[in-house]
Design a protein around this motif. Structure first.
Motif, PDB file in Angstrom:
ATOM      1  N   ALA A 269       0.829  -1.207   0.000  1.00 21.90           N
ATOM      2  CA  ALA A 269       0.000   0.000   0.000  1.00 21.90           C
ATOM      3  C   ALA A 269       0.864   1.258   0.000  1.00 21.90           C
ATOM      4  O   ALA A 269       0.582   2.219  -0.739  1.00 21.90           O
ATOM      5  N   ALA A 270       1.929   1.256   0.806  1.00 21.08           N
ATOM      6  CA  ALA A 270       2.819   2.421   0.849  1.00 21.08           C
ATOM      7  C   ALA A 270       3.497   2.652  -0.485  1.00 21.08           C
ATOM      8  O   ALA A 270       3.590   3.793  -0.971  1.00 21.08           O
ATOM      9  N   ASN A 271       3.985   1.579  -1.103  1.00 22.11           N
ATOM     10  CA  ASN A 271       4.639   1.702  -2.412  1.00 22.11           C
ATOM     11  C   ASN A 271       3.655   2.136  -3.491  1.00 22.11           C
ATOM     12  O   ASN A 271       4.015   2.887  -4.398  1.00 22.11           O
ATOM     13  N   ALA A 272       2.409   1.656  -3.399  1.00 27.78           N
ATOM     14  CA  ALA A 272       1.399   2.038  -4.392  1.00 27.78           C
ATOM     15  C   ALA A 272       1.079   3.525  -4.292  1.00 27.78           C
ATOM     16  O   ALA A 272       1.007   4.232  -5.310  1.00 27.78           O
ATOM     17  N   ILE A 273       0.902   4.021  -3.073  1.00 31.54           N
ATOM     18  CA  ILE A 273       0.579   5.437  -2.881  1.00 31.54           C
ATOM     19  C   ILE A 273       1.751   6.326  -3.273  1.00 31.54           C
ATOM     20  O   ILE A 273       1.577   7.414  -3.841  1.00 31.54           O
ATOM     21  N   ALA A 274       2.968   5.859  -2.993  1.00 31.08           N
ATOM     22  CA  ALA A 274       4.158   6.649  -3.317  1.00 31.08           C
ATOM     23  C   ALA A 274       4.538   6.573  -4.790  1.00 31.08           C
ATOM     24  O   ALA A 274       5.396   7.336  -5.247  1.00 31.08           O
ATOM     25  N   GLY A 275       3.907   5.671  -5.547  1.00 30.97           N
ATOM     26  CA  GLY A 275       4.254   5.521  -6.961  1.00 30.97           C
ATOM     27  C   GLY A 275       5.672   5.027  -7.155  1.00 30.97           C
ATOM     28  O   GLY A 275       6.374   5.478  -8.059  1.00 30.97           O
TER      29      GLY A 275
END
Length: 224
Positions: free
Chosen positions: A85-91
């Motif tokens: 989720a963190a990597n997805a939001i951070a792109g």
């Protein structure tokens, strides 16, 4: 559920070697608060097809969920699912656009891929050349070097209000990972759920209340 008042949609992501059903307490907590919940089985897990799971195809699966059901008022993840989720939001993965989510809740989540690789290498006595080869593979798959995949850097670049929930007695994901996330800036809140380890933390009533309250913008003063 048709006809039900919806406060927004929350995305819930499970961890490594897990599945959606293990996130049931969180899912029911958000549903009881009036949210619609979307939870997916990551590739190779639960009811989803595939035999391999890595950060790239996990983030891509979250991208598809966002296209179908987003934008989300929050993304909530446990363990590897939190890192996803963190990597997805951070792109963080090249050519995959950032996930649209208003808030982020990370439960017992690892924050540093380099640290995980280092621990893995020590455990299996992996030599320097093999470590370089693994790092090269990460860059080949993701389009970014391994050292880019650290949670404090990612959350600093994508300052979404974030709640980190972790137990200091977690034996699977060290509490140091939670401290790294907390170092990203003032938009990150850290709550210690001590005594709950890595998995019991998911069923704890107090943890569920914190996770739901944070998305509802009800943040207890005990958060630090």
């Amino acid at each position: 559920e048709p006809g039900r008042a919806v406060a927004g949609t929350v995305l819930v992501v499970h961890g490594w070697r897990s599945r959606t059903e293990y996130m049931r307490a969180l899912i029911e907590g958000y549903r009881a608060a009036g949210y619609r919940v979307v939870s997916l089985d990551l590739p190779g897990h639960g009811q989803s097809q595939g035999r391999r799971l890595n950060m790239v195809n996990a983030v891509d699966a979250v991208r598809v969920a966002g296209e179908w059901f987003g934008p989300f008022v929050a993304a909530v993840g446990h363990s590897f699912g939190g890192a996803v989720a963190a990597n997805a939001i951070a792109g963080s993965v090249k050519n995959i656009p950032p996930l649209a989510a208003g808030r982020l809740v990370l439960i017992a989540a690892p924050s540093s891929l380099p640290a995980i690789f280092a621990d893995f290498s020590r455990m299996l006595n992996v030599g320097p050349r093999s470590q370089v080869a693994m790092a090269d593979r990460v860059e080949h798959l993701s389009g970014r070097p391994l050292h880019d995949f650290t949670g404090d850097r990612q959350l600093a670049q994508a300052p979404v209000p974030t709640l980190v929930i972790h137990a200091q007695d977690d034996r699977e994901v060290s509490a140091d990972h939670a401290r790294r996330y907390a170092g990203a800036g003032g938009h990150v809140r850290l709550y210690w759920a001590d005594g709950l380890g890595h998995r019991r933390i998911l069923a704890d009533k107090g943890v569920i209340e914190r996770a739901v309250g944070f998305v509802m913008h009800r943040e207890p003063s005990l958060l630090h």
